[in-house]
Scaffold this active site. Sequence first.
Site, short mmCIF file in Angstrom:
data_model
loop_
_atom_site.label_atom_id
_atom_site.label_comp_id
_atom_site.label_asym_id
_atom_site.label_seq_id
_atom_site.Cartn_x
_atom_site.Cartn_y
_atom_site.Cartn_z
N ASP A 53 -35.90 13.34 -0.02
CA ASP A 53 -35.31 14.01 -1.19
C ASP A 53 -34.65 15.33 -0.78
O ASP A 53 -34.84 15.83 0.33
CB ASP A 53 -36.42 14.25 -2.21
CG ASP A 53 -35.93 14.11 -3.64
OD1 ASP A 53 -34.71 14.07 -3.84
OD2 ASP A 53 -36.77 14.03 -4.55
N ASP A 57 -30.40 12.46 -11.20
CA ASP A 57 -31.43 11.54 -11.68
C ASP A 57 -31.03 10.78 -12.94
O ASP A 57 -30.48 11.37 -13.87
CB ASP A 57 -32.72 12.31 -11.98
CG ASP A 57 -33.38 12.82 -10.72
OD1 ASP A 57 -32.82 12.65 -9.63
OD2 ASP A 57 -34.48 13.40 -10.84
C1 GLA Z 1 -35.85 14.20 -7.49
C2 GLA Z 1 -35.42 12.77 -7.20
C3 GLA Z 1 -36.22 11.81 -8.05
C4 GLA Z 1 -37.71 12.00 -7.80
C5 GLA Z 1 -38.09 13.45 -8.04
C6 GLA Z 1 -39.51 13.73 -7.62
O1 GLA Z 1 -35.50 14.59 -8.77
O2 GLA Z 1 -34.05 12.59 -7.41
O3 GLA Z 1 -35.86 10.48 -7.77
O4 GLA Z 1 -37.99 11.63 -6.48
O5 GLA Z 1 -37.23 14.34 -7.31
O6 GLA Z 1 -39.85 15.06 -7.78
#
Ligand code: GLA
Length: 383
Positions: free
Chosen positions: A150, A206
Amino acid sequence: MARLAVLTCLVCAVLAAPALALSNGLARTPPMGWNPWYRFGCGVTEGLVRQTADAMVRSGMRAAGYRYVNLDDCWMARTRSRYGTLRADPKRFPHGIPALAAYVHRRGLKLGIYAAAGSMTCAHFPGSRGHLYHDAHTFAAWHIDYVKLDGCFTSPREKGPYAYGRMRAALRSTRRPIVFSVSAWGFNRPWLWAASRAHLWRTTRDIRPGWASAMRVADANQALASYAHPGAWNDPDIMQVGNPGLSPTEGRSVMGLWSIMAAPLLAGNDLRHMSWVTRSILTNPEVIAVDQDRAGVQGRRFQSAGGRELWIRRLANGDRAIVLLNRTAGRATLTADARAIGLRPAGTYFVRNLWSHRLTTTAGPIAVVLPAHGSAMLRVHAG
Ligand code: GLA
């Protein structure tokens, strides 16, 4: 100024040039699996993961092709060990990750894990900055099969080819076959550089529960079709099929669009308590066959007028998969013409409806009546 432009262009060319996939033979078709983040957040436990692995087998998802049971953020303890090694949260994962991997593997499935390239994960657990090599080897020693890296708490550089290239080298040095997923949300345009470093890359921020977010993500992801190929996939994020906020009609449309876009199929719902409808959407073999088509050509939207859309994907045997999508708020009739979707001219076209599993023929015209947010997914063959 001119020199700067030339230099920038050279950098672009270098970044864009390696159209080669990571080429360790993995993810030749888009990975299929499950991710707990949007449904369970930081509530993930080893019990949940074990039960999910069991449910994946029991529900027919494994038989349908789903393999990766993935952890996301919050699996870690707040601190590394005194040797700098990541540790699982001892309360939520009392038996540790290697035992969990063994459990998942015994069911013919694979285990994925989550880490972050910067100082911390998005939920403030230890980041992998300065530890990429160490963490890659920890994951390999734990028999992990899939790593999502990430981008929270990173410098701009860490959300780009530099950090992800280092992690790819670290993973490669373990000699364990591990699928590598770039989660930098479209920053630094990963479609230009990630194919040579990873198997999939997030193309957007997201996804959120609900239809509007799924459409926002699909719109952005379809425009990047030309960058996907076997071993290297645009990732429009975890599906929300079966989660609150998406009706079965909308869920079917999402599954169809993700499949026509050759997207990784990561279920994001509670597999232990799925309705019959959700299960039938996620396991539809004919839709999955489109997603997993070996040619690996990503489909995209070809026509859009007043919320009525036609999406097309070319398949390995020459067929075309199409999705007719009604984005309007009411019932609508949508049409297409089999003579105008890239197939060779023919007197008769065979039209297989991938949701109703019915086969019809046409000389060309296709028409479907669809509810709001509904779609038809068809496989068309020139007779
Ligand atoms: C980011 C990622 C998500 C998830 C969250 C976890 O927002 O894009 O897919 O993994 O972190 O904290």
